[in-house]
Design a protein around this motif. Structure first.
Motif, PDB file in Angstrom:
ATOM      1  N   THR A  43      61.568 -24.322  75.762  1.00  0.00           N
ATOM      2  CA  THR A  43      62.416 -23.913  74.633  1.00  0.00           C
ATOM      3  C   THR A  43      63.863 -24.340  74.867  1.00  0.00           C
ATOM      4  O   THR A  43      64.576 -24.710  73.939  1.00  0.00           O
ATOM      5  CB  THR A  43      62.276 -22.398  74.349  1.00  0.00           C
ATOM      6  OG1 THR A  43      62.823 -22.132  73.065  1.00  0.00           O
ATOM      7  CG2 THR A  43      62.969 -21.514  75.345  1.00  0.00           C
ATOM      8  N   TYR A  44      64.300 -24.356  76.133  1.00  0.00           N
ATOM      9  CA  TYR A  44      65.665 -24.802  76.437  1.00  0.00           C
ATOM     10  C   TYR A  44      65.837 -26.274  76.078  1.00  0.00           C
ATOM     11  O   TYR A  44      66.784 -26.649  75.390  1.00  0.00           O
ATOM     12  CB  TYR A  44      65.978 -24.574  77.926  1.00  0.00           C
ATOM     13  CG  TYR A  44      67.269 -25.213  78.378  1.00  0.00           C
ATOM     14  CD1 TYR A  44      68.489 -24.626  78.083  1.00  0.00           C
ATOM     15  CD2 TYR A  44      67.257 -26.422  79.075  1.00  0.00           C
ATOM     16  CE1 TYR A  44      69.680 -25.221  78.479  1.00  0.00           C
ATOM     17  CE2 TYR A  44      68.447 -27.018  79.473  1.00  0.00           C
ATOM     18  CZ  TYR A  44      69.653 -26.420  79.174  1.00  0.00           C
ATOM     19  OH  TYR A  44      70.821 -27.009  79.560  1.00  0.00           O
ATOM     20  N   ALA A  87      65.680 -27.024  72.356  1.00  0.00           N
ATOM     21  CA  ALA A  87      66.888 -26.590  71.638  1.00  0.00           C
ATOM     22  C   ALA A  87      68.027 -27.587  71.776  1.00  0.00           C
ATOM     23  O   ALA A  87      68.913 -27.633  70.925  1.00  0.00           O
ATOM     24  CB  ALA A  87      67.326 -25.220  72.153  1.00  0.00           C
ATOM     25  N   ALA A 102      59.219 -18.062  71.205  1.00  0.00           N
ATOM     26  CA  ALA A 102      59.564 -16.679  71.572  1.00  0.00           C
ATOM     27  C   ALA A 102      58.416 -15.734  71.227  1.00  0.00           C
ATOM     28  O   ALA A 102      58.102 -14.821  72.005  1.00  0.00           O
ATOM     29  CB  ALA A 102      60.844 -16.249  70.869  1.00  0.00           C
ATOM     30  N   VAL A 103      57.761 -15.960  70.067  1.00  0.00           N
ATOM     31  CA  VAL A 103      56.649 -15.088  69.673  1.00  0.00           C
ATOM     32  C   VAL A 103      55.479 -15.239  70.651  1.00  0.00           C
ATOM     33  O   VAL A 103      54.863 -14.253  71.059  1.00  0.00           O
ATOM     34  CB  VAL A 103      56.213 -15.383  68.214  1.00  0.00           C
ATOM     35  CG1 VAL A 103      54.876 -14.732  67.892  1.00  0.00           C
ATOM     36  CG2 VAL A 103      57.284 -14.894  67.237  1.00  0.00           C
ATOM     37  N   ALA A 159      61.916 -22.552  68.029  1.00  0.00           N
ATOM     38  CA  ALA A 159      62.434 -21.605  69.033  1.00  0.00           C
ATOM     39  C   ALA A 159      61.810 -20.228  68.853  1.00  0.00           C
ATOM     40  O   ALA A 159      61.399 -19.591  69.826  1.00  0.00           O
ATOM     41  CB  ALA A 159      63.955 -21.524  68.929  1.00  0.00           C
ATOM     42  N   LEU A 160      61.699 -19.783  67.602  1.00  0.00           N
ATOM     43  CA  LEU A 160      61.115 -18.456  67.361  1.00  0.00           C
ATOM     44  C   LEU A 160      59.613 -18.452  67.615  1.00  0.00           C
ATOM     45  O   LEU A 160      59.068 -17.468  68.105  1.00  0.00           O
ATOM     46  CB  LEU A 160      61.407 -17.985  65.927  1.00  0.00           C
ATOM     47  CG  LEU A 160      62.827 -17.449  65.712  1.00  0.00           C
ATOM     48  CD1 LEU A 160      63.003 -16.997  64.271  1.00  0.00           C
ATOM     49  CD2 LEU A 160      63.141 -16.303  66.663  1.00  0.00           C
ATOM     50  N   THR A 220      64.927 -23.731  64.557  1.00  0.00           N
ATOM     51  CA  THR A 220      64.746 -22.273  64.579  1.00  0.00           C
ATOM     52  C   THR A 220      63.273 -21.863  64.547  1.00  0.00           C
ATOM     53  O   THR A 220      62.860 -21.050  65.372  1.00  0.00           O
ATOM     54  CB  THR A 220      65.540 -21.618  63.437  1.00  0.00           C
ATOM     55  OG1 THR A 220      66.909 -21.939  63.630  1.00  0.00           O
ATOM     56  CG2 THR A 220      65.377 -20.110  63.443  1.00  0.00           C
TER      57      THR A 220
END
Lengths: 117, 263
Positions: free
Chosen positions: A32-33, A36, A52-53, A48-49, A45
């Motif tokens: 994810t880093y 981004a 995260a999920v 990234a989300l 977005t």
């Protein structure tokens, strides 16, 4: 057979489950880093989300043992997420469909410190 | 009470599973039911926590939608690499906490104490990195107690100067801010950033306190393989703190990571 097993308690999960879950979470953090830092416009977005999920799901299922939780606990978790979705959805429905100037007024002056050098 | 008058034979069925189990409260059928009840209660609490943080995530969503461009620029001021390091530190603390709960399942009190101590060490490391970031934030005038100065913060970030020794941003920067409505939008990002991360840090401090209490009881030999609800509950709480950070990281740190001037 130890005492807790015939009393219906779950036996401890193997260490490799926690270690492999941890390693996958670290890899996803690194992914994810780097994703981004790319300029993906509107896709950044959601990606990234999405990551995260997935990470959150791994933490909830394995670190928090929800994969073996009682159905009642699962219902509580589902309701909690459902209400959160309602909260965020209706926030956005409200703020995107009404042209109210309720967000910070542009007239508020910038605070200048009195003894500025 | 009328139950005391009953003959032992009459209550034998009700007492099944209670004999020789001092760690089982009398209103539970067995340890599994007692465990599930404690687990359910903790998840009820965590549901209220989801909405507690949910309000802030809602505020973030609304303002980010309204101030899209400036939120990216403001996020760019934060260091996504340090945030990533902190994410991994917090994941370390989560796995040590999971192993503390596993030790409780095996009835190893020393394991509970050792793994929880490791969890606290990683937690303190996380807060150490956070303190380092906040010190820099104060120096570039975005920290709540330092007079907020958007144009100064932007410039210091791009030029990579070392502004730590300037007690105040020069007056010219405040004049620039007054002419620029974006400074107020940047201020909103940093208001949300500090509210969310400090509430998260506060949760960690509370977690440290509860962990110390649980470690004390583990030392006293209070937990058994059939009763360790407090150990598991603080475990759930700690993983929840990790969950919040998993969402804070992309929303606050990664939002502007693609812009120029990022680390």
């Amino acid at each position: 057979m130890s005492a807790h097993e015939h009393d219906g308690m779950h036996p401890p999960a193997p260490v490799w489950m926690y270690v492999s879950n941890f390693l996958v979470l670290v890899v996803l953090t690194i992914v994810t880093y780097f994703v981004a830092t790319l300029n993906l416009g509107a896709f950044s977005t959601p990606i990234a989300l999405g990551i995260a999920v997935v990470k959150a799901a791994l933490v909830v299922l394995f670190f928090m043992h929800v994969y073996e939780s009682s159905p009642l606990t699962k219902v509580v978790i589902f309701c909690s997420l459902f209400i959160l979705t309602v909260l965020l959805t209706f926030f956005m429905v409200d703020y995107t469909t009404r042209n109210l100037n309720v967000l910070p007024p542009d007239e508020v002056p910038v605070t200048v410190p009195k003894k500025a050098a | 009470m009328h139950t005391e008058a009953k003959a032992p034979a009459a209550t034998a069925g009700h007492d099944q599973g209670h004999h020789g189990a001092p760690d089982l409260a009398h209103h539970f059928v067995n340890h599994a039911q007692q465990h599930d009840a404690g687990n359910l209660g903790m998840w009820m609490f965590l549901s209220t926590e989801v909405l507690f943080f949910g309000g802030l995530f809602g505020a973030y969503t609304v303002y980010r939608h309204k101030f899209e461009k400036v939120f990216e620029q403001a996020s760019n001021i934060l260091d996504p690499f340090l945030g990533g390091i902190n994410t991994i530190i917090l994941l370390f603390s989560s796995v040590t906490m999971a192993l503390a709960v596993r030790s409780a399942q095996q009835g190893r009190s020393k394991g509970i104490i050792a793994w929880m101590a490791a969890t606290i060490v990683f937690g303190v490391m996380f807060l150490g990195v956070k303190a380092f970031e906040w010190r820099h934030d104060a120096a570039i005038h975005v920290f709540p107690t330092s007079d907020f100065c958007w144009s100064y913060a932007r410039e210091m970030h791009v030029t990579h100067e070392h502004p730590e020794y300037k007690a105040r941003a020069p007056q010219t920067y405040y004049a620039k801010d007054q002419a620029n409505p974006e400074s107020r939008q940047g201020k909103m990002f940093f208001f949300l950033y500090f509210s969310m991360t400090s509430l998260h840090a506060l949760h960690m401090l509370v977690g440290f306190g509860v962990m110390l209490v649980v470690m004390f009881y583990a030392y006293k030999g209070y937990y058994t393989t059939s009763y360790f609800v407090p150990v598991e509950s603080i475990g759930l709480y700690w993983h929840f703190v990790d969950l919040v950070w998993i969402f804070l990281y992309p929303l606050l740190y990664l939002l502007g990571a693609h812009l120029q001037g990022s680390h």
